[in-house]
Design a protein around this motif. Structure first.
Motif, PDB file in Angstrom:
ATOM      1  N   SER A  62       0.821  -1.266   0.107  1.00  0.00           N
ATOM      2  CA  SER A  62       0.064   0.128   0.207  1.00  0.00           C
ATOM      3  C   SER A  62       0.952   1.297  -0.049  1.00  0.00           C
ATOM      4  O   SER A  62       0.488   2.260  -0.731  1.00  0.00           O
ATOM      5  CB  SER A  62      -0.923  -0.095   1.118  1.00  0.00           C
ATOM      6  N   LYS A  63       2.023   1.399   0.849  1.00  0.00           N
ATOM      7  CA  LYS A  63       2.830   2.583   0.883  1.00  0.00           C
ATOM      8  C   LYS A  63       3.577   2.508  -0.519  1.00  0.00           C
ATOM      9  O   LYS A  63       3.774   3.774  -1.015  1.00  0.00           O
ATOM     10  CB  LYS A  63       3.898   2.304   2.028  1.00  0.00           C
ATOM     11  N   TYR A  65       2.285   1.908  -3.569  1.00  0.00           N
ATOM     12  CA  TYR A  65       1.383   2.484  -4.397  1.00  0.00           C
ATOM     13  C   TYR A  65       1.140   3.794  -4.092  1.00  0.00           C
ATOM     14  O   TYR A  65       0.795   4.558  -4.951  1.00  0.00           O
ATOM     15  CB  TYR A  65       0.027   1.558  -4.663  1.00  0.00           C
ATOM     16  N   GLU A  66       1.242   4.057  -2.791  1.00  0.00           N
ATOM     17  CA  GLU A  66       0.990   5.597  -2.480  1.00  0.00           C
ATOM     18  C   GLU A  66       2.095   6.495  -2.893  1.00  0.00           C
ATOM     19  O   GLU A  66       2.024   7.545  -3.756  1.00  0.00           O
ATOM     20  CB  GLU A  66       0.820   5.676  -0.935  1.00  0.00           C
ATOM     21  N   GLU A  70       1.882   9.383  -6.106  1.00  0.00           N
ATOM     22  CA  GLU A  70       2.400  10.666  -5.793  1.00  0.00           C
ATOM     23  C   GLU A  70       3.586  11.239  -6.664  1.00  0.00           C
ATOM     24  O   GLU A  70       4.238  12.205  -6.421  1.00  0.00           O
ATOM     25  CB  GLU A  70       2.699  10.757  -4.199  1.00  0.00           C
TER      26      GLU A  70
END
Length: 99
Positions: A62-63, A65-66, A70
């Motif tokens: 998840s991090k 893909y974050e 960004e």
């Protein structure tokens, strides 16, 4: 100076010659040992798999893909694999904008 013989012949005892050869061998081995000890750590490939990047920096999917959403890390998608530029591992820890 005699242009016909540009060299000098020197005779030394065999024991001294062997001692010099042994000393040079010890120096070579020590230099080889030091070179192996101080090899540059890290990744040598240009791109690494995203899973390898996550393991190297200690983040979850998840991090990852974050960060991609960004535009904080550079990635390449080829076939079904996601690759991260290998230099991004170092940049992850040094760039204050990536957290």
């Amino acid at each position: 100076m005699n242009p016909v013989k540009p060299y000098t012949l020197v005779m030394i005892p065999a024991e001294e010659w062997q001692a010099q050869k042994d000393l040079l061998q010890q120096i070579r081995e020590e230099l080889r040992h030091q070179r192996e000890q101080y090899k540059e750590p890290g990744i040598t490939a240009d791109y690494i798999l995203a899973t390898e990047f996550m393991k190297a920096v200690g983040i979850k999917k998840s991090k990852l893909y974050e960060l991609i959403a960004e535009n904080k890390i550079k990635t390449v998608k080829k076939s079904r694999h996601l690759y991260v530029l290998a230099t991004e591992v170092k940049r992850y820890f040094t760039d204050p904008d990536i957290r």
